[in-house]
Design a protein around this motif. Structure first.
Motif, short mmCIF file in Angstrom:
data_model
loop_
_atom_site.label_atom_id
_atom_site.label_comp_id
_atom_site.label_asym_id
_atom_site.label_seq_id
_atom_site.Cartn_x
_atom_site.Cartn_y
_atom_site.Cartn_z
N TRP A 37 0.85 -1.20 0.00
CA TRP A 37 0.00 0.00 0.00
C TRP A 37 0.88 1.24 0.00
CZ3 TRP A 37 -2.65 -4.32 0.74
CH2 TRP A 37 -4.04 -4.32 0.51
N ASN A 38 0.44 2.26 -0.74
CA ASN A 38 1.20 3.47 -1.02
C ASN A 38 1.65 4.20 0.25
OD1 ASN A 38 1.83 6.21 -1.69
ND2 ASN A 38 0.55 6.15 -3.51
N TRP A 39 0.70 4.77 0.99
CA TRP A 39 1.14 5.61 2.12
C TRP A 39 1.64 4.77 3.28
CZ3 TRP A 39 -2.59 8.94 5.50
CH2 TRP A 39 -3.72 8.21 5.89
N ASP A 40 1.15 3.52 3.38
CA ASP A 40 1.73 2.61 4.37
C ASP A 40 3.24 2.51 4.17
OD1 ASP A 40 -0.63 0.48 5.65
OD2 ASP A 40 -1.16 1.71 3.93
N SER A 41 3.66 2.33 2.92
CA SER A 41 5.08 2.15 2.64
C SER A 41 5.91 3.36 3.03
CB SER A 41 5.29 1.82 1.16
OG SER A 41 4.98 0.47 0.92
N GLY A 42 5.34 4.55 2.86
CA GLY A 42 6.05 5.75 3.28
C GLY A 42 6.32 5.74 4.77
N PHE A 43 5.29 5.47 5.57
CA PHE A 43 5.47 5.44 7.02
C PHE A 43 6.38 4.29 7.45
CE2 PHE A 43 1.12 7.54 6.86
CZ PHE A 43 1.59 8.78 7.24
N ILE A 44 6.24 3.16 6.78
CA ILE A 44 7.07 1.99 7.09
C ILE A 44 8.54 2.31 6.85
CG2 ILE A 44 7.66 -0.33 6.25
CD1 ILE A 44 4.52 -0.63 5.77
N ALA A 45 8.83 3.02 5.77
CA ALA A 45 10.23 3.37 5.46
C ALA A 45 10.84 4.23 6.57
CB ALA A 45 10.30 4.10 4.12
N ILE A 46 10.02 5.09 7.19
CA ILE A 46 10.52 5.92 8.30
C ILE A 46 10.97 5.03 9.46
CG2 ILE A 46 9.82 7.59 10.06
CD1 ILE A 46 8.00 8.87 7.88
N GLY A 47 10.19 4.01 9.76
CA GLY A 47 10.59 3.08 10.82
C GLY A 47 11.86 2.34 10.48
N PHE A 48 11.95 1.81 9.27
CA PHE A 48 13.16 1.09 8.84
C PHE A 48 14.38 1.99 8.88
CE2 PHE A 48 10.61 -2.18 6.22
CZ PHE A 48 10.90 -3.21 7.10
N ALA A 49 14.22 3.26 8.56
CA ALA A 49 15.37 4.18 8.49
C ALA A 49 16.14 4.23 9.80
CB ALA A 49 14.90 5.58 8.10
N HIS A 50 15.48 3.94 10.90
CA HIS A 50 16.14 4.00 12.20
C HIS A 50 17.08 2.83 12.45
CE1 HIS A 50 14.25 7.53 14.02
NE2 HIS A 50 13.11 7.16 13.46
N TYR A 51 16.93 1.72 11.69
CA TYR A 51 17.79 0.57 11.99
C TYR A 51 18.19 -0.27 10.78
CZ TYR A 51 13.81 -2.69 11.62
OH TYR A 51 12.75 -3.45 11.17
N ASP A 52 17.57 -0.03 9.61
CA ASP A 52 17.92 -0.82 8.43
C ASP A 52 17.69 0.03 7.18
OD1 ASP A 52 18.15 -2.69 6.33
OD2 ASP A 52 17.43 -4.33 7.59
N THR A 53 18.68 0.82 6.83
CA THR A 53 18.56 1.76 5.70
C THR A 53 18.24 1.03 4.40
OG1 THR A 53 20.14 3.22 6.78
CG2 THR A 53 19.70 3.64 4.47
N ASP A 54 18.82 -0.14 4.22
CA ASP A 54 18.59 -0.89 2.99
C ASP A 54 17.12 -1.22 2.81
OD1 ASP A 54 19.60 -2.39 0.62
OD2 ASP A 54 18.79 -4.10 1.73
#
Length: 437
Positions: A37-54
């Motif tokens: 899902w589009n906006w889900d992925s945006g928010f999810i990427a913010i969470g990943f950015a804190h510990y898994d940039t890839d």
């Protein structure tokens, strides 16, 4: 290990479990939402950015891989096959549009455009600035192209406000706001097999009759090959949504800031600033309701405001849209209507309304993604006590009930107050950001 550390580790487990290593995207939750899902992925990427940039980068790349040739980014990308969700790719038939993605099956609608500000969040979070800036350089023009699509194809009056033609484009799927529009329609009774109600209590989901409206709007769009001009002319649902447009305005500002860091983008910066000036002015003129003390939705088909207050009404704070006086009015409205001592902030719909339902999807429950936006917006205006309350209420709800999709706002409901899908990705992702902020 502290409670905070435990929560972060549990959130990481949710995100990692929902991530598809082969295709590089994260499902919102197992069973109920098996695609991207589009906006889900945006928010999810913010969470990943804190510990898994890839993973954060792959999430964005997977979403952009299905961008249409005209800049449109769909709300669902069907990377995989699944029979647990309706309506699927064979119903949506995105290929009806001549510029639809040739490599991916998608829907023909979109969601609130968060990618611009998500890229800026990634830049601020990730420590390796060179690496993340290279990633942004490779993808920012695609996001700009998406904004260009909105202002070219979704703004028939050229006033700086994009329309949505389906309630799913709002992100607030079955909000009571749409009831007024459903009253103007009489769609057929479609024969279909719901899949969501096999995963979640049907009392927490939209009704079958509501789905008739949803499917009818898609059928109208399909009949005209998802042509925006035809949809603007014929769709009974044509709305300027404050949440959707606030996300677009916030993302405009983020793109301007990122292009200024990157350099050599004077033309794009100039165009973004033109869109921004017009959009903010018109947003304030058209979408604010003095009587309610809040921003509201505008029914473009029937040329009138839809006079209801929801969590979307306060999202302009996140995009720096209101002036100081109007921001104070918004806070007064939020505190008075939504902020009683026996409630968690912020219910998704006016708790004083007879349409309020604290258990039913977007008709009243608290959503972590809207709370994250409100926390950031309130903080940016200096409303620190209220912003911290929104943040702490969000953390408390997850701590007490788990990583659910949405939550009961009533504090007296102490058991089973998490609703919808469990192990929900954006709840986990944004909890990490709350705890790191």
């Amino acid at each position: 290990m502290t409670t905070k550390d435990n929560l972060i580790e549990n959130a990481k487990t949710v995100l990692n479990s929902n991530f598809d290593e082969d295709k590089g995207f994260t499902i919102p939750c197992e069973g109920l939402y098996p695609f991207q899902w589009n906006w889900d992925s945006g928010f999810i990427a913010i969470g990943f950015a804190h510990y898994d940039t890839d993973k954060a980068k792959r999430e964005i790349e997977a979403l952009l891989s299905a961008q249409w040739e005209n800049g449109f980014i769909p709300h669902i990308i069907f990377h995989n096959d699944s029979d647990t969700y309706f309506p699927g790719p064979d119903f949506h038939l995105s290929k009806l549009h001549p510029l639809a993605s040739k490599s991916h099956r998608t829907t023909g609608m979109t969601q609130p455009p968060v990618l611009g500000f998500v890229l800026k969040e990634l830049y601020e979070i990730v420590e390796d600035k060179t690496d993340i800036l290279n990633f942004i350089k490779a993808n920012i023009d695609k996001v700009y192209h998406n904004h260009e699509h909105f202002y070219t194809h979704r703004d028939p009056n050229q006033e700086g406000l994009a329309f949505i033609y389906h309630n799913w484009e709002s992100g607030t799927d079955n909000s009571p706001i749409w009831d007024d529009i459903w009253d103007t329609m009489n769609p057929p009774n479609y024969k279909f097999e719901r899949r969501d109600t096999t995963h979640v209590d049907a009392s927490q989901r939209p009704t079958n009759r509501e789905y008739d409206y949803y499917l009818h709007l898609i059928e109208i769009a399909k009949e005209h090959h998802y042509d925006d001009a035809k949809i603007a002319e014929l769709s009974p649902f044509l709305v300027q949504d404050p949440l959707f447009n606030a996300m677009l305005i916030k993302s405009n500002a983020a793109l301007i800031a990122l292009y200024e860091i990157i350099g050599d983008a004077a033309d794009k910066i100039s165009q973004l600033k033109q869109w921004q000036t017009k959009a903010i002015a018109r947003f304030n003129e058209k979408l604010f309701n003095e009587k309610l003390g809040a921003y509201v939705h505008y029914d473009l088909r029937n040329e009138k405001q839809i006079e209801h207050v929801s969590s979307s009404s306060f999202s302009p704070l996140f995009a720096d849209i209101p002036d100081e006086a109007r921001a104070n009015t918004l806070v007064e409205t939020m505190t008075t209507k939504f902020g009683s001592e026996n409630r968690y902030l912020c219910a998704s719909f006016d708790p004083d309304s007879d349409r309020f339902n604290p258990k039913k999807y977007w008709r009243g429950p608290v959503w972590i993604n809207l709370n994250w936006l409100l926390y950031k917006g309130l903080k940016s205006y200096g409303f620190y006590d209220l912003s911290n309350r929104v943040k702490n209420d969000s953390i408390t709800l997850i701590e007490k009930h788990g990583f659910y999709e949405y939550f009961d706002s009533r504090k007296e409901v102490t058991e089973n107050a998490g609703y919808g899908g469990n192990n929900f990705s954006w709840s986990a992702a944004l909890l990490i950001d709350f705890l790191k902020s």
